[in-house]
Design a protein around this motif. Sequence first.
Motif, PDB file in Angstrom:
ATOM      1  N   GLN A 138       0.835  -1.213   0.000  1.00 46.02           N
ATOM      2  CA  GLN A 138       0.000   0.000   0.000  1.00 46.02           C
ATOM      3  C   GLN A 138       0.872   1.267   0.000  1.00 46.02           C
ATOM      4  O   GLN A 138       2.081   1.208   0.149  1.00 46.02           O
ATOM      5  N   ARG A 139       0.189   2.422  -0.147  1.00 47.00           N
ATOM      6  CA  ARG A 139       0.906   3.681  -0.385  1.00 47.00           C
ATOM      7  C   ARG A 139       1.901   3.993   0.729  1.00 47.00           C
ATOM      8  O   ARG A 139       2.985   4.479   0.469  1.00 47.00           O
ATOM      9  N   ASN A 140       1.519   3.718   1.982  1.00 46.73           N
ATOM     10  CA  ASN A 140       2.499   3.915   3.044  1.00 46.73           C
ATOM     11  C   ASN A 140       2.975   2.569   3.596  1.00 46.73           C
ATOM     12  O   ASN A 140       3.239   2.430   4.776  1.00 46.73           O
ATOM     13  N   GLY A 141       3.078   1.596   2.694  1.00 49.11           N
ATOM     14  CA  GLY A 141       3.508   0.257   3.099  1.00 49.11           C
ATOM     15  C   GLY A 141       5.023   0.110   3.079  1.00 49.11           C
ATOM     16  O   GLY A 141       5.758   1.060   2.812  1.00 49.11           O
ATOM     17  N   VAL A 142       5.434  -1.112   3.365  1.00 50.02           N
ATOM     18  CA  VAL A 142       6.858  -1.392   3.519  1.00 50.02           C
ATOM     19  C   VAL A 142       7.658  -1.032   2.279  1.00 50.02           C
ATOM     20  O   VAL A 142       8.668  -0.339   2.348  1.00 50.02           O
ATOM     21  N   VAL A 143       7.166  -1.478   1.129  1.00 47.67           N
ATOM     22  CA  VAL A 143       7.939  -1.303  -0.088  1.00 47.67           C
ATOM     23  C   VAL A 143       8.074   0.168  -0.446  1.00 47.67           C
ATOM     24  O   VAL A 143       9.170   0.664  -0.713  1.00 47.67           O
ATOM     25  N   ASN A 144       6.963   0.863  -0.396  1.00 47.18           N
ATOM     26  CA  ASN A 144       7.011   2.281  -0.744  1.00 47.18           C
ATOM     27  C   ASN A 144       7.883   3.076   0.216  1.00 47.18           C
ATOM     28  O   ASN A 144       8.669   3.933  -0.196  1.00 47.18           O
ATOM     29  N   ASN A 145       7.764   2.765   1.503  1.00 49.89           N
ATOM     30  CA  ASN A 145       8.605   3.454   2.477  1.00 49.89           C
ATOM     31  C   ASN A 145      10.079   3.199   2.202  1.00 49.89           C
ATOM     32  O   ASN A 145      10.897   4.116   2.232  1.00 49.89           O
ATOM     33  N   THR A 153      12.470   6.478  -5.348  1.00 49.08           N
ATOM     34  CA  THR A 153      11.273   7.172  -5.845  1.00 49.08           C
ATOM     35  C   THR A 153      10.976   8.362  -4.945  1.00 49.08           C
ATOM     36  O   THR A 153      11.370   8.388  -3.776  1.00 49.08           O
ATOM     37  N   ASP A 154      10.296   9.334  -5.514  1.00 50.85           N
ATOM     38  CA  ASP A 154       9.949  10.528  -4.742  1.00 50.85           C
ATOM     39  C   ASP A 154       8.667  10.289  -3.956  1.00 50.85           C
ATOM     40  O   ASP A 154       8.623  10.431  -2.746  1.00 50.85           O
ATOM     41  N   GLY A 155       7.647   9.929  -4.707  1.00 49.07           N
ATOM     42  CA  GLY A 155       6.367   9.710  -4.042  1.00 49.07           C
ATOM     43  C   GLY A 155       6.034   8.243  -4.011  1.00 49.07           C
ATOM     44  O   GLY A 155       6.763   7.425  -4.586  1.00 49.07           O
ATOM     45  N   PRO A 156       4.972   7.881  -3.343  1.00 51.59           N
ATOM     46  CA  PRO A 156       4.582   6.469  -3.297  1.00 51.59           C
ATOM     47  C   PRO A 156       4.103   5.974  -4.661  1.00 51.59           C
ATOM     48  O   PRO A 156       3.411   6.697  -5.380  1.00 51.59           O
ATOM     49  N   LEU A 157       4.539   4.754  -5.018  1.00 53.76           N
ATOM     50  CA  LEU A 157       4.035   4.115  -6.224  1.00 53.76           C
ATOM     51  C   LEU A 157       2.734   3.409  -5.876  1.00 53.76           C
ATOM     52  O   LEU A 157       2.556   2.957  -4.753  1.00 53.76           O
ATOM     53  N   SER A 158       1.829   3.332  -6.859  1.00 53.00           N
ATOM     54  CA  SER A 158       0.636   2.537  -6.555  1.00 53.00           C
ATOM     55  C   SER A 158       0.882   1.106  -7.000  1.00 53.00           C
ATOM     56  O   SER A 158       0.995   0.800  -8.180  1.00 53.00           O
TER      57      SER A 158
END
Lengths: 298, 366, 272
Positions: A138-145, A153-158
Amino acid sequence: MSTTIPNRNTLLAGFSSADWESQRRRVTAVLLILPVVMMTLLFLVPLGYLLWLSFGGPAGFSLNAYKQLSAPFYINLALFTLQLAFLVTIACAVIAYPLAYMLANIENTLSRLVVLGLVISLWLSVLARTYSWIIILQRNGVVNNMLQWMGITDGPLSLVYNQTGVYIGMIHILLPYMVMTLYPTMRAIDGSLVRSALSLGATPWTAFRRIYFPLSMSGLVSGSILVFTMAIGFFVTPAILGGGSANTIVMAIQNQVQVLVDLPLAAATSIILLLVSMLILVVYEKIAGVEKIFGEGR
Amino acid sequence: MTTATTSIAGTAPINTRGVGVRFEQLSKRYGDFYAVDSLDLNVAPGEFLSILGPSGSGKTTVLMLIAGFVAPTSGRLLLGDQDISQIPPYKRNIGVVFQNYALFPHLDVRRNVGFPLEVRGVPKDEIAKRVNWALERVHMEKFADRRISQLSGGQQQRIALARAIVFEPRALLMDEPLAALDRNLRQDMQYEIRSLQRSLGQTVIYVTHDQEEALNLSDRVAVMNLGRLQQVDTPKNLYLRPANPFVAGFFGEANLLSGKTQGGVFTTDAGIRLPVTETREGPAVLCVRPEMIVFGDERKSDFPSLTGTVLETRYRGSILHIELDTPLGKINAVQHINTTNDAPAEGTTLEFGWDPNLGHVMMGQV
Amino acid sequence: MNEYLLGLQGRRVLFAYAIVLILFIILPALVLVPISISADDSFVIIPEAFSLRWYEQLVGDPRWRNALVLSLQVAAVASVMATIAGVLGAIGISRASPKVAKVLRLIFIAPIIVPLMVIGVGFYMLYARMRLVGSFFPLCLAHAVLVLPFVMLPVSARLYSIDKRLEWAAASLGAGPYRTIFRVQLPLLAPSIFAGFVFAFIFSFDEVVVAQFLSGPRLETLPRRMWEGIQMGGLEKTITAVTTAQLLLAVVAMLIISIWQRRSATKAVSSK
C-alpha cells in the motif's frame, strides 16, 4: 496341452470365497464404497446439476445462457483471464527454475532455508498472504517506504489495487507449486550425464542447453500446467489485490450469482470453466500422468 | 533329527514338526500360458526340498500357489491330508520367509515375532514365552527390543525366520531368503537354516534360482523350467543322472551327444559307436561331464577310444579347462592341475575317453 | 554437491538470487507477526509498543469469536470426514486394477483442479434448491469434498513407498484382510494420514470462496468474516491476529509432521 483335473476352484470360480485375488478385490470394493459415494453425491451431482441448469434447467432446454456468453464482454473477460494465467505461469517458471535447480543440486543451509520458506508459504492461508500483500504494497507500506527512504522514488508508487498487485500476489502464491513440481524432476536427472557431457568437451552452457534443460522439461511442463490451471480459477487474490482492475471469469461468476442473480448464466459460465479445467487435467494426464501427483512412479 | 517337540516351562509343548506337502496335477494358467503345468510333487514330512529354476520357470508361481496368493486353475494342493487349495493364505498355517524379509517396520523385533501369535489371540504371557523360544532358536534373544531398522541384513533374516516358526506352522516356505546377503554371510545362514530345520523336524520348501544353494541345503531338489517340473531328485543324482538335457546343462557343464542306444551301444547321429551301460533301446542323449574325460594312458580298455585336437586351454583356478575338436563335435574336458601336468599346446592331438559306467544316457531326449 | 554447470561465480549469483527470493517468499509472513502484536492502530512493521489486544478482540468480540469457533468446527468435521474417506480411497486405489485406479485418480484429484468458484456455485445452486444454504452440516460436507485430495495425495504417496510384500507377510502370518489393513497398513500410514488431516484442516479453515456461498447470515466462517473486513477496505488489525495464529499453528503442525515422518522414514527404509 496337459490333462487337468478340474476341481472346485474352477467349478466355483465365481462363487469361491477362498481365492485370495477375488477376496482382495471384494475388500477393495468395500474400501472404495464410501469415498466413491461421497465423490458422486457431493462432487459429480452438484456439477451435473450445474450442467442441467446451464441448459435452462426447470424452464426447459435452452441455449440462451451460452449465447449470452458469446458477448464481447465475456470474450474479453476470458481473454484477460487466460492472459493473466499465462503471464503468471511464465513468470513462475522463470523465477522457479534457478531456485529448483539449486534445491536439486546443491545441499547447503541456504537450500534448506528456501525449502522451509516455501513450505511455510504453502501452509500460510491464502487470505492471510493476500492481506499481507496489501499491507506491504500500500501507499504507506513497507515497499514504498523503503523505496522513498532509499531515494529511488519521490512519491509512493501505486502497487496494489491494480494489476501489479495481482501479479505480485499470484506469483507469490503459485511459485511454491512450480518449485515443488520442478524439484523432483531435476532431482531425478542423473548427474553423470552432465559430467560426461562436460568431459566430452561441451561448455557448461551447451551441457545445460542440450542435456540438462531437455531432461528437466517434463517437470517444467507439468509445473506449468498445474500453475496455469490454478491461476485460471484464482479468486481471492485478484479480487482483493486487483481492486476491480483485474476482473477474471471466476469473479464474473460470483457477480452473476450474487449481483445479477442470473443462475443459468452463472451455471453456463461455470460449465465452460469446468470443461477448460477438465481439459487441462486430461492433457496433464496424457503428458505427465496423474499418478505423478499421487507420488507414484517417481 | 533331534527334538521334534520342545516344551517351554508353563506352556503347552510346541509342535515344531512339519507335515508333508503334496501337489496333485497342480496347474496355473494365465490365458493360454501355463505358468505351472500339471505339477505332481510329494514333499515328505521333515524334508528339505528346493524348487530350483531360472527366472520364468514357474517357481515363483509355485511359491505363490503354496502360500495361497495365487489360486490354482486346476489340481490340488495338500498340506498333510488337508486340501488347502481352497484355504486363504491367512488360514494356511505355513510360515513364509520372504526374499526381503518383509518385517513390519513399525513394530520392534518382539512384536514382529509375536505378530502371528497376537492375531491368533494367544494370551500375552504365552506370546512372551513363545517369542523368547523362537528368538533363542535363531540366537537373537538379545535383540528382542531392537527396532527393525537397527538390525543388519543377516539379523533381519534371523528375525524373519523366528517369526515364521513361532506359530507352529505346518510347513515352512522360503523365497530366496538369502539373496540379499553377501557371500560369506549367505554360507553361514545356509548352515543355520539347515540345522534349524533339522532340529525342528520342519518341512521346508525352499525356492531359489541359485543351484549351489539348492544343492548345499536340500534333501531333494525339484528342477523347474517353462512351467514344468523337469526332475526331482537328490543333489547327487541330479548331477550324475539328469533326466534330460535341460537338467544336465543346468547343473554344471555337460557334453551332450544325441543319437540312439541299443544293446549297450550308443550310436551318435554321426554314426560313432560308444559303449554305454544303458540296456534300453531308442533315441537318446548321452551326457558326459567334462571331468569324466580322461586322456592317454589313464584310459582303461573298455573306455571308448577317441582322438581330438586341442582348440583352446584355460586355467580356472585349480582346474584346467580343455576344449577339443573331435569327431563327436566340440568336447569340453577339465583336469585338476598338479605339478606334473602342463597345458597341452593348441593343435596337439590327444587321445581321450571316459568310463562307460559314468556316461549317462537320457532316454527319449533328442 | 552435485552441481557442475555453474562456476564459483555462477554459484554466488545463484545464492544471492536465492536469498532475495527467500525474502520475497516469507515477506508476507514476516510482516504479519509484528503488526499483530503492536499496540497501536497503524501498520508499521516495527511496533513501538506491544500488546495482545488484537488477539483479545478475536476471542472477546462475539462476532469474531463466533466466526472463529464456527470455522474450527467446520474444519474439524470436514477434515475428519475427508480423512476417513481419503484414507479409504487411497488404499482402495492402490489395490484397484490399473484401469479403475486411473479413472478414480482423475475423479478424486478433480476438486483441486476444478476452480473453487465452479464447485461453490454448483453446491450453492443444489443446496439452494434443497434449502440447505446456511446450515452447518451441509457446509461441512462441501468442505470435506474440497479437502479430500489433500488427504489422498500424501497417503497415496506413502502407500506407494510401502513394500507390497508386507501385506503378503501379514497374510502368511495369519492376519485376515481387514486386520492387515488395521495392524500393518494404517500404522505405517499414520504420519501421512496426520499430514493429510492437517493439510485438509488448514485448507478448510482458510476457504472463503465456497463458504461465502454456503454460509448464511447466521453461519459466518472466519475467512468470510475476514473477507468482509478486507472488502470493506478497512484494514482491521484483528485479521493480522487471525493470520498470525494460523501461521503459528501451521508451523507447529509442520514441525510435528516432519519429525514424525523422518522417524518413520528411517523405520521404513529398512523394510525395502
